[in-house]
Scaffold this active site. Structure first.
Site, mmCIF file in Angstrom:
data_model
loop_
_atom_site.group_PDB
_atom_site.id
_atom_site.type_symbol
_atom_site.label_atom_id
_atom_site.label_comp_id
_atom_site.label_asym_id
_atom_site.label_seq_id
_atom_site.Cartn_x
_atom_site.Cartn_y
_atom_site.Cartn_z
ATOM 1 N N ASP A 11 38.074 60.323 68.978
ATOM 2 C CA ASP A 11 37.336 61.554 68.720
ATOM 3 C C ASP A 11 38.370 62.593 68.299
ATOM 4 O O ASP A 11 39.097 63.130 69.134
ATOM 5 C CB ASP A 11 36.586 61.990 69.986
ATOM 6 C CG ASP A 11 35.958 63.382 69.866
ATOM 7 O OD1 ASP A 11 35.910 63.931 68.751
ATOM 8 O OD2 ASP A 11 35.528 63.916 70.912
ATOM 9 N N LYS A 72 40.962 70.928 62.056
ATOM 10 C CA LYS A 72 39.746 70.223 61.642
ATOM 11 C C LYS A 72 38.872 71.102 60.746
ATOM 12 O O LYS A 72 38.166 70.606 59.868
ATOM 13 C CB LYS A 72 38.961 69.768 62.880
ATOM 14 C CG LYS A 72 37.737 68.911 62.589
ATOM 15 C CD LYS A 72 37.140 68.387 63.880
ATOM 16 C CE LYS A 72 35.898 67.561 63.656
ATOM 17 N NZ LYS A 72 35.381 66.966 64.913
ATOM 18 N N GLU A 149 29.569 61.728 64.899
ATOM 19 C CA GLU A 149 29.717 62.009 66.327
ATOM 20 C C GLU A 149 28.411 61.801 67.109
ATOM 21 O O GLU A 149 28.443 61.222 68.205
ATOM 22 C CB GLU A 149 30.259 63.432 66.519
ATOM 23 C CG GLU A 149 31.730 63.529 66.102
ATOM 24 C CD GLU A 149 32.216 64.948 65.886
ATOM 25 O OE1 GLU A 149 31.427 65.889 66.133
ATOM 26 O OE2 GLU A 149 33.370 65.128 65.453
ATOM 27 N N ASP A 173 25.593 69.089 70.436
ATOM 28 C CA ASP A 173 27.046 68.947 70.580
ATOM 29 C C ASP A 173 27.709 70.314 70.410
ATOM 30 O O ASP A 173 27.854 70.821 69.292
ATOM 31 C CB ASP A 173 27.569 67.955 69.536
ATOM 32 C CG ASP A 173 29.047 67.626 69.726
ATOM 33 O OD1 ASP A 173 29.725 68.340 70.481
ATOM 34 O OD2 ASP A 173 29.518 66.658 69.107
#
Length: 583
Positions: A11, A72, A149, A173
């Site tokens: 992850d 990211k 994800e 999330d």
């Protein structure tokens, strides 16, 4: 399987990255540099050494020009970042993180690791996915698969592995740097993303910044100095805000204490910050941000042409979902309790490991987690319309299906000014009426002294539940610090038919008392009387009895809250249940 043939699951997160692998048929997390969650921060130390994780995160406080974080957010963009006088692409910065993760896996597995499954947000476009692949290649990894994800989260929970399942799942999330919501459909082992919505500039970091900004504003008001203009002070304040946020997820208040936040003011004196923050104050600060997540949930549902009651599972993923207000918002929007059996920080990485194991042909068992099967809480009361006291209310501190061990705290106040003692009744169950649950124990707190201007006393109730079902309950008087503790055993057994029968009898007696209650509308009173008579039927199934009891308790609570819309909705629910019994 030879350890060198292992495929690892990664992850690669905005704030933290997590590594997992299949071992003995189960996905497990592997520590990286001794850390379960590796901060996604890269830096160049003054010695020229590359540092990743906590050392880099610590360095950012004093040397931001030598440190990069939240890379990211730049993946897939034709941008570079500066670090210690050198320029790097987002792929190269990500590769530093992936390289450390690969080396950590090799140290544990004892062989060369070259294959990986890496997760990305469902809303990542092809350019961003390609950049993630390239980061893996730079780190010496063959990326076998890039998976979404939310799909990984579903795999962690075991959904999609069984061929006969057909479920619609909503994955909420909320991570450190990003938020996304996905609606996925699982059918015959296939996982399809039906809709996704998100905001890659909304997450726990923004909550930290809100709290830090409030403290900076108060500091500026007092000292006429803006801490945002002092990088090291601002970085320390952000870190303290993050720690307070984490503490407020399980405690009703947190203290922020920063000595020498500035070594000297204009007159040469050192300056400090000491401030207590209450959970309600923090949740009010971030209410609009949490509201934006619910707006995106509604958008995803609309795009998928689904209603909340079409969703069969709601999964919470990401560390920021531990904030109690998130739970409440999701329950209010979706009408069901979300699943939190798996650590929200770990779910995506564990799911990536499951996918890696499938590709490698490994036998994979369902993830086993130890959870509390029932909610644990205390009996409370509240003052309603006209000063009427509504007692026998159940306030859960630890909700059912929470992973154990767990610790939760909440602040409560006495009912009347000058009150010197309170009885703590600890219950286990799901009924909003406390006495309809299982009483685990009770104890008295005496010698209370008012610690508020209105003459009331504040106490903190702390629950600590271990893997053996032992519940330690501690009550702390906020002002004096006086503590009273009790150790109880949480029952792991379901209610027996005799327990249910006794509860039904107690419930029927409660309804009899309510008949004379003049606060109820005549129509509502008649409906409750009908429910009472139904519950007296000896052949009534335990399941229906429990549903009827719950509906009645909800009506009582809604009446106490003077929520006419809710009263009407719960009455409709009760009528449907009674019609089911009456045929």
């Amino acid at each position: 399987m030879n350890q060198s043939d292992k495929i690892i699951g990664i992850d690669l997160g905005t704030t933290n990255s997590v590594l997992a692998v299949i071992q003995d048929g189960l996905p497990v997390l592997l520590p990286v540099n001794g850390e379960r969650l590796l901060p996604s921060v890269v830096g160049i130390a003054p010695s020229g050494e590359v540092v990743v994780g906590t050392p880099a995160r610590n360095q950012w406080v004093v040397a931001p020009e030598r440190t990069v974080r939240s890379i990211k957010r730049k993946m897939g963009k034709a941008e570079t970042v500066g670090m210690a006088g050198q320029t790097y692409t987002p792929q190269e910065i990500s590769a530093f993180i992936l390289k450390d993760m690969r080396e950590a896996a090799q140290a544990v597995l004892g062989g060369d690791v070259r294959r990986a499954v890496i997760t990305v947000p469902a809303y990542f476009n092809e350019t961003q996915r390609q950049a993630t692949l390239e980061a893996g290649e730079i780190a010496g990894l063959m990326v076998e698969r890039i998976i979404n994800e939310p799909t990984a989260s579903a795999l962690a929970y075991g959904y999609g592995l069984a061929g006969d399942q057909h479920l619609k799942v909503l994955v909420y999330d909320l991570g450190g740097g990003t938020f996304d919501v996905s609606i996925i459909e699982l059918h015959s082992g296939v996982v399809d993303v039906l809709a996704t919505a998100g905001d890659n500039l909304l997450g726990g970091d923004d909550f930290d910044e809100r709290l830090a900004a409030m403290l900076a504003d108060e500091f500026a008001e007092e000292h006429d100095i803006d801490l945002r203009q002092h990088h090291q002070a601002w970085a320390r304040l952000l870190r303290a805000a993050e720690e307070a946020k984490i503490e407020l997820s399980s405690a009703p208040f947190a203290e922020i204490k920063l000595e020498y936040i500035l070594t000297r003011d204009r007159k040469g004196y050192p300056l400090h910050i000491q401030r207590e923050v209450e959970r309600s104050e923090f949740e009010e600060l971030i209410a609009d941000l949490l509201g934006r997540t619910i707006t995106l949930v509604r958008k995803a549902l609309e795009d998928a042409k689904l209603r909340p009651n079409d969703i069969e599972r709601v999964l919470l993923v990401g560390g920021s979902t531990r904030i109690p207000a998130v739970w409440e918002l999701i329950v209010a929007q979706m009408g069901q309790e979300p699943h939190i059996e798996i650590d929200p920080d770990a779910a995506v990485a564990l799911g990536a490991a499951v996918q890696a194991g499938i590709i490698a042909g490994e036998e994979i068992d369902a993830i086993l987690v130890d959870v509390t099967p029932y909610s644990l809480g205390i009996e409370t009361a509240q003052v309603g319309y006209g000063g009427r006291l509504y007692a026998d209310l159940f306030t859960p501190l630890v909700r059912r299906n929470t992973t154990v061990p767990v610790q939760k705290s909440q602040m409560f106040t006495t009912i009347v000014p000058g009150q010197e003692q309170i009885r703590i009744n600890v219950y286990q169950g799901e009924n909003p009426t406390a006495s309809q649950n299982v009483l685990l124990g009770d104890f008295m707190i005496e010698g209370l002294k008012p610690n508020r201007a209105d003459g009331l006393s504040e106490v903190t109730v702390n629950f600590q539940l271990d893997v053996n079902g032992i519940l330690d309950v501690t009550v702390v008087e906020r002002q004096s610090g006086k503590r009273v503790s009790e150790q109880l055993k949480a029952s792991r057994q379901r209610l027996s038919p005799d327990d249910i029968a006794r509860s039904q009898a107690k419930l029927a007696a409660a309804y009899t008392e309510m008949e004379a209650d003049e606060t109820f509308d005549p129509g509502v009173a008649a409906l409750l009387d009908r429910a009472r008579k139904t519950l007296e039927q000896p052949d009534l199934s335990a399941g229906l009895a429990d549903d009827i009891a719950g509906a009645v308790a909800n009506i009582r609570h809604a009446v106490a809250e003077e929520d006419d819309a809710q009263v009407e909705a719960y009455c409709d629910e009760l009528i449907d249940l009674l019609m089911e019994v009456e045929g």
